[in-house]
Write a protein that holds these residues in place. Sequence first.
Motif, PDB file in Angstrom:
ATOM      1  N   ALA A 111       6.311 -16.397   0.661  1.00 34.26           N
ATOM      2  CA  ALA A 111       5.818 -15.060   0.334  1.00 34.26           C
ATOM      3  C   ALA A 111       5.078 -15.024  -0.995  1.00 34.26           C
ATOM      4  O   ALA A 111       4.061 -14.344  -1.132  1.00 34.26           O
ATOM      5  N   SER A 112       5.562 -15.793  -1.995  1.00 32.20           N
ATOM      6  CA  SER A 112       4.985 -15.731  -3.334  1.00 32.20           C
ATOM      7  C   SER A 112       4.165 -16.955  -3.705  1.00 32.20           C
ATOM      8  O   SER A 112       3.362 -16.911  -4.636  1.00 32.20           O
ATOM      9  N   GLY A 113       4.372 -18.076  -2.992  1.00 39.47           N
ATOM     10  CA  GLY A 113       3.696 -19.321  -3.337  1.00 39.47           C
ATOM     11  C   GLY A 113       4.296 -20.019  -4.540  1.00 39.47           C
ATOM     12  O   GLY A 113       3.744 -20.996  -5.037  1.00 39.47           O
ATOM     13  N   VAL A 114       5.445 -19.554  -5.018  1.00 39.62           N
ATOM     14  CA  VAL A 114       6.100 -20.131  -6.198  1.00 39.62           C
ATOM     15  C   VAL A 114       6.880 -21.384  -5.798  1.00 39.62           C
ATOM     16  O   VAL A 114       7.548 -21.411  -4.754  1.00 39.62           O
ATOM     17  N   LEU A 115       6.795 -22.423  -6.635  1.00 36.92           N
ATOM     18  CA  LEU A 115       7.542 -23.651  -6.400  1.00 36.92           C
ATOM     19  C   LEU A 115       9.033 -23.385  -6.585  1.00 36.92           C
ATOM     20  O   LEU A 115       9.453 -22.785  -7.578  1.00 36.92           O
ATOM     21  N   LEU A 116       9.839 -23.838  -5.623  1.00 38.68           N
ATOM     22  CA  LEU A 116      11.280 -23.640  -5.685  1.00 38.68           C
ATOM     23  C   LEU A 116      11.930 -24.814  -6.409  1.00 38.68           C
ATOM     24  O   LEU A 116      11.652 -25.969  -6.122  1.00 38.68           O
ATOM     25  N   ASP A 117      12.792 -24.482  -7.374  1.00 36.10           N
ATOM     26  CA  ASP A 117      13.551 -25.506  -8.097  1.00 36.10           C
ATOM     27  C   ASP A 117      14.851 -24.889  -8.579  1.00 36.10           C
ATOM     28  O   ASP A 117      15.230 -23.789  -8.150  1.00 36.10           O
ATOM     29  N   ALA A 118      15.542 -25.575  -9.479  1.00 34.48           N
ATOM     30  CA  ALA A 118      16.835 -25.069  -9.947  1.00 34.48           C
ATOM     31  C   ALA A 118      16.701 -23.739 -10.676  1.00 34.48           C
ATOM     32  O   ALA A 118      17.626 -22.908 -10.648  1.00 34.48           O
ATOM     33  N   MET A 119      15.553 -23.505 -11.312  1.00 31.03           N
ATOM     34  CA  MET A 119      15.340 -22.255 -12.027  1.00 31.03           C
ATOM     35  C   MET A 119      14.811 -21.151 -11.107  1.00 31.03           C
ATOM     36  O   MET A 119      14.903 -19.967 -11.427  1.00 31.03           O
ATOM     37  N   THR A 120      14.262 -21.536  -9.971  1.00 32.25           N
ATOM     38  CA  THR A 120      13.727 -20.567  -9.006  1.00 32.25           C
ATOM     39  C   THR A 120      14.298 -20.908  -7.636  1.00 32.25           C
ATOM     40  O   THR A 120      13.633 -21.546  -6.806  1.00 32.25           O
ATOM     41  N   PRO A 121      15.537 -20.548  -7.364  1.00 29.78           N
ATOM     42  CA  PRO A 121      16.162 -20.899  -6.086  1.00 29.78           C
ATOM     43  C   PRO A 121      15.625 -20.063  -4.929  1.00 29.78           C
ATOM     44  O   PRO A 121      15.013 -19.006  -5.127  1.00 29.78           O
ATOM     45  N   ALA A 122      15.869 -20.534  -3.726  1.00 27.45           N
ATOM     46  CA  ALA A 122      15.463 -19.818  -2.522  1.00 27.45           C
ATOM     47  C   ALA A 122      16.521 -18.790  -2.138  1.00 27.45           C
ATOM     48  O   ALA A 122      17.706 -18.942  -2.464  1.00 27.45           O
ATOM     49  N   HIS A 123      16.101 -17.752  -1.433  1.00 23.79           N
ATOM     50  CA  HIS A 123      16.997 -16.665  -1.036  1.00 23.79           C
ATOM     51  C   HIS A 123      17.280 -16.725   0.463  1.00 23.79           C
ATOM     52  O   HIS A 123      16.452 -17.216   1.248  1.00 23.79           O
ATOM     53  N   PRO A 124      18.410 -16.212   0.907  1.00 21.03           N
ATOM     54  CA  PRO A 124      18.710 -16.178   2.347  1.00 21.03           C
ATOM     55  C   PRO A 124      17.618 -15.434   3.121  1.00 21.03           C
ATOM     56  O   PRO A 124      17.093 -14.421   2.658  1.00 21.03           O
ATOM     57  N   GLY A 125      17.288 -15.948   4.285  1.00 23.64           N
ATOM     58  CA  GLY A 125      16.290 -15.310   5.134  1.00 23.64           C
ATOM     59  C   GLY A 125      14.850 -15.538   4.722  1.00 23.64           C
ATOM     60  O   GLY A 125      13.931 -15.112   5.430  1.00 23.64           O
ATOM     61  N   ALA A 126      14.628 -16.208   3.592  1.00 23.71           N
ATOM     62  CA  ALA A 126      13.266 -16.434   3.111  1.00 23.71           C
ATOM     63  C   ALA A 126      12.569 -17.508   3.944  1.00 23.71           C
ATOM     64  O   ALA A 126      13.209 -18.378   4.544  1.00 23.71           O
ATOM     65  N   ALA A 188       9.402 -22.978   7.442  1.00 22.74           N
ATOM     66  CA  ALA A 188      10.677 -22.757   8.118  1.00 22.74           C
ATOM     67  C   ALA A 188      11.382 -21.548   7.507  1.00 22.74           C
ATOM     68  O   ALA A 188      11.135 -21.195   6.343  1.00 22.74           O
ATOM     69  N   ARG A 189      12.246 -20.947   8.290  1.00 29.39           N
ATOM     70  CA  ARG A 189      12.980 -19.764   7.835  1.00 29.39           C
ATOM     71  C   ARG A 189      14.421 -20.151   7.530  1.00 29.39           C
ATOM     72  O   ARG A 189      15.096 -20.808   8.329  1.00 29.39           O
ATOM     73  N   LEU A 190      14.898 -19.748   6.340  1.00 26.07           N
ATOM     74  CA  LEU A 190      16.276 -20.014   5.944  1.00 26.07           C
ATOM     75  C   LEU A 190      17.228 -19.061   6.665  1.00 26.07           C
ATOM     76  O   LEU A 190      16.832 -17.953   7.051  1.00 26.07           O
ATOM     77  N   PRO A 191      18.488 -19.461   6.855  1.00 24.44           N
ATOM     78  CA  PRO A 191      19.469 -18.568   7.485  1.00 24.44           C
ATOM     79  C   PRO A 191      19.699 -17.312   6.635  1.00 24.44           C
ATOM     80  O   PRO A 191      19.422 -17.293   5.431  1.00 24.44           O
ATOM     81  N   ASP A 192      20.227 -16.278   7.284  1.00 23.71           N
ATOM     82  CA  ASP A 192      20.528 -15.030   6.567  1.00 23.71           C
ATOM     83  C   ASP A 192      21.729 -15.173   5.645  1.00 23.71           C
ATOM     84  O   ASP A 192      21.911 -14.376   4.723  1.00 23.71           O
ATOM     85  N   VAL A 193      22.554 -16.190   5.906  1.00 19.75           N
ATOM     86  CA  VAL A 193      23.704 -16.470   5.045  1.00 19.75           C
ATOM     87  C   VAL A 193      23.644 -17.935   4.643  1.00 19.75           C
ATOM     88  O   VAL A 193      23.538 -18.813   5.509  1.00 19.75           O
ATOM     89  N   VAL A 194      23.679 -18.223   3.352  1.00 16.93           N
ATOM     90  CA  VAL A 194      23.619 -19.598   2.854  1.00 16.93           C
ATOM     91  C   VAL A 194      24.707 -19.816   1.808  1.00 16.93           C
ATOM     92  O   VAL A 194      25.204 -18.867   1.200  1.00 16.93           O
ATOM     93  N   ASN A 195      25.075 -21.067   1.631  1.00 11.92           N
ATOM     94  CA  ASN A 195      25.987 -21.422   0.549  1.00 11.92           C
ATOM     95  C   ASN A 195      25.183 -21.605  -0.733  1.00 11.92           C
ATOM     96  O   ASN A 195      24.188 -22.327  -0.738  1.00 11.92           O
ATOM     97  N   PRO A 196      25.566 -20.935  -1.812  1.00 12.42           N
ATOM     98  CA  PRO A 196      24.797 -21.069  -3.054  1.00 12.42           C
ATOM     99  C   PRO A 196      24.909 -22.472  -3.643  1.00 12.42           C
ATOM    100  O   PRO A 196      25.890 -23.178  -3.428  1.00 12.42           O
TER     101      PRO A 196
END
Length: 219
Positions: A111-126, A188-196
């Motif tokens: 959605a944002s094009g931002v690189l995901l890393d430890a400081m910018t984690p992914a969210h459920p359903g993203a 790919a789409r992440l699950p709606d519930v994830v383990n942090p």
Amino acid sequence: MAPHRFFHPKLVHAADLASRPASPGALLSVLGRRVSQGRAGAWEVPVLADSGSESQIQVPFEVSGTWLTLVLATAGRAGELERISVGLALRQAAPAILVDRDGTPMVLDAASGVLLDAMTPAHPGARIQILATGLGKVRPEWPSGLPAPLENPPRVATEVRVYLDRAPLEVTRATLAPGYVGFYLVEARLPDVVNPGPAELMIEAGGELSNRARIYLEP
């Protein structure tokens, strides 16, 4: 790079500099030599970048079989043109997730094009986008060495799967990466519930598994 490595080039995947089989359209790095041109049988091998001790090439999409032999034109010991022959196994696909030199995988928030890393984690359903190479042939066919179109890029011909901690994700897209040569974009789409916390991400294409990449999740 140690001086003796210059005379003994090594062929690795450009995504993570690891040794694995080649596949049609894959990006490879030649470590230890500057490559000016190359061929794979009847097909020209595009040389995409070169420096004094490393070059990046693309395996032609047209190759087939179980073994790939590349004939590369390089600078020899005295600077004269020298042709070397190198080979490696060839697969329908040999997927690899792109990682940068410090090991961070090229996984983006769709959605944002931002690189995901430890400081910018992914969210459920993203939706996440994974930059990879080695996913093989595409439909419609696309010329080797040419950047993929920005609109309607060719789709990966083989089935692509994505796993998060070995659980399959819904794959919504698998194409050549628009504007790039030899890179693929898998969404790919992440699950709606994830383990942090940290999680392991892998791609499967043509029955072959990629390297393992670490991403970070938050609830």
